[in-house]
Every structure is written in C-alpha cells, then in structure tokens.
Design an enzyme around this catalytic site. Structure first.
Site, PDB file in Angstrom:
ATOM      1  N   GLY A  82      16.806 -12.633   6.249  1.00 53.03           N
ATOM      2  CA  GLY A  82      17.008 -12.892   4.823  1.00 53.03           C
ATOM      3  C   GLY A  82      17.877 -11.783   4.254  1.00 53.03           C
ATOM      4  N   ARG A  83      17.733 -11.577   2.939  1.00 51.09           N
ATOM      5  CA  ARG A  83      18.567 -10.550   2.303  1.00 51.09           C
ATOM      6  C   ARG A  83      18.328  -9.163   2.890  1.00 51.09           C
ATOM      7  NH1 ARG A  83      18.358 -12.633  -3.935  1.00 51.09           N
ATOM      8  NH2 ARG A  83      16.474 -13.688  -3.283  1.00 51.09           N
TER       9      ARG A  83
ATOM     10  N   ARG B 137       4.776  -7.938   6.902  1.00 50.98           N
ATOM     11  CA  ARG B 137       3.344  -8.055   6.602  1.00 50.98           C
ATOM     12  C   ARG B 137       2.572  -7.845   7.900  1.00 50.98           C
ATOM     13  NH1 ARG B 137       4.869  -7.523   2.159  1.00 50.98           N
ATOM     14  NH2 ARG B 137       4.435  -8.767   0.298  1.00 50.98           N
TER      15      ARG B 137
ATOM     16  N   GLU C 276      -5.059  -3.521   4.391  1.00 53.88           N
ATOM     17  CA  GLU C 276      -4.462  -2.374   3.685  1.00 53.88           C
ATOM     18  C   GLU C 276      -5.359  -1.960   2.537  1.00 53.88           C
ATOM     19  OE1 GLU C 276      -0.433  -3.378   2.621  1.00 53.88           O
ATOM     20  OE2 GLU C 276       0.162  -3.586   4.709  1.00 53.88           O
TER      21      GLU C 276
ATOM     22  N   HIS D  75       2.834   1.123   3.305  1.00 54.43           N
ATOM     23  CA  HIS D  75       3.485  -0.024   2.646  1.00 54.43           C
ATOM     24  C   HIS D  75       4.378   0.445   1.481  1.00 54.43           C
ATOM     25  CE1 HIS D  75       3.012  -4.615   1.869  1.00 54.43           C
ATOM     26  NE2 HIS D  75       4.215  -4.199   1.535  1.00 54.43           N
TER      27      HIS D  75
HETATM   28  C1  DGY Z   1       7.279  -6.867  -1.087  1.00 55.84           C
HETATM   29  O1  DGY Z   1       7.868  -6.812  -2.166  1.00 55.84           O
HETATM   30  O2  DGY Z   1       6.832  -7.913  -0.639  1.00 55.84           O
HETATM   31  C2  DGY Z   1       7.154  -5.602  -0.344  1.00 55.84           C
HETATM   32  O3  DGY Z   1       6.264  -5.710   0.702  1.00 55.84           O
HETATM   33  C3  DGY Z   1       6.758  -4.494  -1.300  1.00 55.84           C
HETATM   34  O4  DGY Z   1       7.184  -3.279  -0.799  1.00 55.84           O
END
Ligand code: DGY
Length: 319
Positions: free
Chosen positions: A155-156, A237, A266, A285
């Site tokens: 993705g981006r 994730r 987490e 994270h």
């Molecule tokens: C998100 O924006 O999903 C990222 O995991 C946050 O850092």
C-alpha cells in the site's frame, strides 16, 4: 447539542475547536486506556465516538450506542472496529491514512536497520558494562545495502518503504492482493508470490492490514521458507504473525532475527517469550509516532467528526 466522546486524553489544541460547537467528553488519561465496559456506559448517548487503535469497538458496543453517527479511529488500521456492524447501523467509520505514510516508512526502516545491525543489543551491552575491548566479531550483523527486501502489503506505506530501499541499493520484491503495475515500473520493484518472497528475501517486512484473511499469515510453514540469515520485520499488526511459531523459528535458528513494532497483545506482556531473545528488537507500536504526524492524524479525526455531525461527508470514510 451533539455529544462527542473521546476514549483517550488528546492535546487540547486539537480538541478545543470542537468544544466551541459540541459537547466534548474526554477520558482523563492519555496513558491508561478506558475499559470496554466503561466506554459502553459513559459513551451511551454520544453522537461521535473518537477511538484509538486499542479500543475494541464490536457489534455489542456499537448496538449499545443508539445515537451514534460516526466512529473516528486514531489510526490507519481499523481492525479494532466491527465494520459490518457499523455499516448495518449506517454509522460512518473514518481512519487516518496518508499523513502517516512517510513517518511509518521511516520507522520501518529504522527498525530494519536496528535489527540488521543489532543496535539495541549494542546499546544495552554498553550500559551493562559489557564493552571490554574492540573485538573483531563483536555484535556483527547483516548487511542492508545491496540485500533483498520483501514487502508483504504494497500500500502507501509499502511504496514509501520501497522508495527508501532504493537508497540502499536493495532489490525490492513485493506481494499484494493487487499488482501495482505503475509503481513497479516507476520504482523498479517486482511482484512475486508469497512463497518466492519468503524464500528470496533477506528482510521480510509486513505492512498488510490485519483482516480475517491475513490473521496468522506468517506461521510455521512460512517461517520455514525464509532464509536462515533473514529477518522478519512486523510494523503492521501482531495478529498477522503466529508468535509461538516465530519464537520457535528464532530459537531453532531457522531465521536470524526479528524486529517487532506490534504484538498480538499490546502492551506486550513482560514475560512474553519473544522478549527473552537477544535477536528480537522490540518497539511499543510507534510506527506513526512523530509529533507532527500524530497531531495531523488527530486533526483528521476532528475534521471527520465535525463533518459527520454537520451533515457533510467526511474524507477517509472506511464505510
Ligand atoms: C496505524 O495507524 O494503524 C498504526 O498502527 C499506528 O501507528
């Protein structure tokens, strides 16, 4: 007056403009998360719910908020929200893409470099008084320059990581649900099947969203396909990687190292087996955690809420 409920304490500079038009109720702490049951109780009559990525917004919670118009999530990922339930109820869900792309790509590269060159291990050694002399093979790591990078999820953020990789003269492979033909030509990266990516990459970087299809995507079988000298970097994730299988692969040396910004649970429990391994570099994270980016993400949430409550279609609608 419409009511906005915010599940985490956010900077007043972002929240203040909303207070002028709406009733805003905000949790008192930026660190202690709200409990699920407390959100259910305290957000009961809100029209907008502003959440963070660790808040579970399931069907039960959605159905318990009868006046809800919008859920705005402070993250690009929205796996914490039951999108189907929101859709059925006609509730708008928004996220924060775009503004965090480069910041998260920076962090991905920082974690990749730290893992390859054992940066945290090296620092810990100095602080623990273990630096006795310059030693020929001390803390030797893996070369990044000229290596092969495999990106799962183009993705981006994936593209931004691939652009950075060019500066390190890396060969870039990627696997994605859809081909990115234009970018392939522009940045010279190559689409491959997942198996090929795992077999050929020196660094496997996970950047795909967590969905029912990607949960457990990297397990025992996939880790066994990776090179013994390779490292797995996860900035997406935790649920995408089977953590027990990763632990086993690292202990059995079927892969060389891992860099993890995300975990299944987490904050990661202190007694988590992965934290006992020196060849695992861990972060809490912080992919998008630059001051500018976090404020920009919050501003996107604030604008989306304002738009939804004033009958405009917010940008960044997920549904
Ligand atoms: C998100 O924006 O999903 C990222 O995991 C946050 O850092």
């Amino acid at each position: 007056m419409y009511k906005i409920f915010i599940t985490r304490k956010l900077p007043e500079e972002i929240v203040q403009p909303l207070r002028e038009k709406f009733e805003v109720i905000m949790w008192h702490s930026d660190e202690i998360p709200m409990k699920y049951e407390d959100i259910k109780k305290e957000a009961k009559d809100c029209n907008a719910l502003w959440t963070v990525l660790s808040d579970k917004v399931d069907r039960e919670l959605i159905e318990s908020l009868p006046n809800l118009r919008i859920i705005s999530n402070l993250a690009v990922g929205y796996n914490n929200i039951d999108i189907e339930a929101a859709k059925e109820k006609g509730i708008i869900v928004t996220n924060t893409p775009g503004v965090l792309t480069e910041t998260t790509a920076d962090l991905t590269f920082a974690l990749l470099l730290a893992t390859a060159r054992r940066i945290t291990e090296a620092e810990q050694d100095i602080r623990a008084g273990k630096w006795k002399s310059w030693t020929p093979m001390q803390l030797t790591g893996m070369d990044v320059y000229g290596s092969t990078l495999g990106i799962i999820g183009m993705g981006r953020i994936g593209e931004a990581v691939a652009r950075r990789a060019k500066g390190f003269d890396m060969k870039v492979l990627y696997h994605n649900r859809t081909r990115k033909l234009e970018s392939e030509q522009q940045y010279n990266f190559t689409y491959v099947e997942l198996e090929t990516l795992l077999k050929e990459s020196d660094f496997v970087v996970i950047l795909t969203p967590l969905t029912p299809e990607t949960r457990g995507l990297i397990g025992k079988k996939e880790l066994e396909m990776m090179k013994e000298t390779s490292a797995l970097i996860n900035v997406a994730r935790g649920g995408i990687v089977d953590e027990q299988a990763l632990y086993d692969a690292l202990v059995n040396k079927s892969i060389w190292a891992a860099g993890l910004d995300v975990f299944e649970t987490e904050p990661v429990p202190l007694d988590h087996p992965l934290l006992t391994l020196p060849n695992v570099t861990v972060l809490p994270h912080i992919g998008s955690a630059s001051i500018y980016t976090r404020l920009a993400m919050m501003q996107i949430n604030a604008t989306a809420i304002e738009d939804a409550l004033e009958e405009r279609v917010p940008e960044n609608r997920v549904v």
